[in-house]
Design an enzyme around this catalytic site. Sequence first.
Site, PDB file in Angstrom:
ATOM      1  N   ASP A  60       5.100  -0.650  -2.580  1.00 19.32           N
ATOM      2  CA  ASP A  60       7.373  -0.187  -2.720  1.00 19.32           C
ATOM      3  C   ASP A  60       6.634  -0.323  -4.585  1.00 19.32           C
ATOM      4  OD1 ASP A  60       6.604  -0.441  -0.026  1.00 19.32           O
ATOM      5  OD2 ASP A  60       8.488  -1.483  -0.507  1.00 19.32           O
ATOM      6  N   HIS A  62      10.906  -0.115  -5.467  1.00 20.10           N
ATOM      7  CA  HIS A  62      12.061   0.379  -5.837  1.00 20.10           C
ATOM      8  C   HIS A  62      12.922   0.220  -6.875  1.00 20.10           C
ATOM      9  CE1 HIS A  62      12.625  -0.496  -1.115  1.00 20.10           C
ATOM     10  NE2 HIS A  62      11.366  -1.027  -1.189  1.00 20.10           N
ATOM     11  N   ASP A  88       8.523   3.859  -0.938  1.00 19.99           N
ATOM     12  CA  ASP A  88       9.572   3.382  -1.738  1.00 19.99           C
ATOM     13  C   ASP A  88      10.089   3.185  -3.049  1.00 19.99           C
ATOM     14  OD1 ASP A  88      10.207   2.474   1.493  1.00 19.99           O
ATOM     15  OD2 ASP A  88       9.737   0.305   1.677  1.00 19.99           O
ATOM     16  N   HIS A 121      12.128   4.216   3.189  1.00 18.45           N
ATOM     17  CA  HIS A 121      13.995   4.284   2.243  1.00 18.45           C
ATOM     18  C   HIS A 121      13.889   5.556   1.456  1.00 18.45           C
ATOM     19  CE1 HIS A 121      15.175   0.064   1.510  1.00 18.45           C
ATOM     20  NE2 HIS A 121      14.408  -0.503   1.962  1.00 18.45           N
ATOM     21  N   HIS A 170       3.318   4.421   4.394  1.00 12.99           N
ATOM     22  CA  HIS A 170       3.541   3.318   4.879  1.00 12.99           C
ATOM     23  C   HIS A 170       4.183   1.634   5.108  1.00 12.99           C
ATOM     24  CE1 HIS A 170       7.707   1.627   2.197  1.00 12.99           C
ATOM     25  NE2 HIS A 170       8.096   1.453   3.601  1.00 12.99           N
ATOM     26  N   HIS A 244       5.330  -1.726   2.676  1.00 15.48           N
ATOM     27  CA  HIS A 244       6.136  -1.601   3.730  1.00 15.48           C
ATOM     28  C   HIS A 244       6.936  -3.455   3.361  1.00 15.48           C
ATOM     29  CE1 HIS A 244       9.238  -0.424   6.466  1.00 15.48           C
ATOM     30  NE2 HIS A 244       8.547  -0.966   7.594  1.00 15.48           N
TER      31      HIS A 244
END
Length: 312
Positions: A60, A62, A88, A121, A170, A244
């Site tokens: 991730d 983000h 993500d 996401h 993911h 994740h």
Amino acid sequence: MDPVPSSASHGNLDEQIAQLMQCKPLSEQEVRGLCEKAKEILMEESNVQPVKSPVTICGDIHGQFHDLAELFRIGGKCPDTNYLFMGDYVDRGYYSVETVTLLVALKVRYPQRITILRGNHESRQITQVYGFYDECLRKYGNANVWKTFTDLFDYFPLTALVESEIFCLHGGLSPSIETLDNIRNFDRVQEVPHEGAMCDLLWSDPDDRCGWGISPRGAGYTFGQDISEQFNHTNNLKLIARAHQLVMEGFNWAHDQKVVTIFSAPNYCYRCGNMASILEVDDSRERTFIQFEPAPRRGEPDVTRRTPDYFL
């Protein structure tokens, strides 16, 4: 095979990448053009996209753009390094727009040197709650860029297979999937469903308990070592690599080192205090984790999110 884009379009793309590397967003029109090109590339990729080693596998991000820049500083620039990102890219961090635009631009410029999988996401519904939608509105004054990207997300591959032995995705496994061919055979071009195989691949988590369990996330399942061992055996795999979940050291082994979680957003949400890591797989398939800390920040706004957290 399509003709290779002309050097003129490369030049333009290289300028856009240079601009993005300075954390400056592209125009709405440029984003639209970029995503059209990306869609043509991603449409050709499989639900189980084959990847050759050497490759560097990442978790991730983000929207933590400066930490993505740090990741490239540590792991090597694309295309010098072959990258595989497990989803993500957006939400929670302050720079989702710049982060996802950069990764998509690199995909268009170097399609053979970067693989971008879909995370939970990368969805219309989740991004409306956890920040990407609001960020697009704030930076562009309308939702067009959000729509352009979320339409593109439908085309991202769901999983990747490194040298036929490391299965990357993911989230995790699904009770409705026994083989990689099961995954190859479904239509991924849709919003992430609330349940079923595609949902599970993006939402499930490994667990200490055997068998399948109900996920506290409200989507996907928990799966035990018996499940991952059976899946690896059936599909001739040595390892499942997934993201994740926030893990404090940046990576975390599970299921007798047959499953690994990789998380590449250090000091997640600018407050969790975790390390990040990436996994380098070399020519002889030897594996090395590289841990890293947040990039030094100058004048970055302190973001406090009003959104609910799920750190599970």
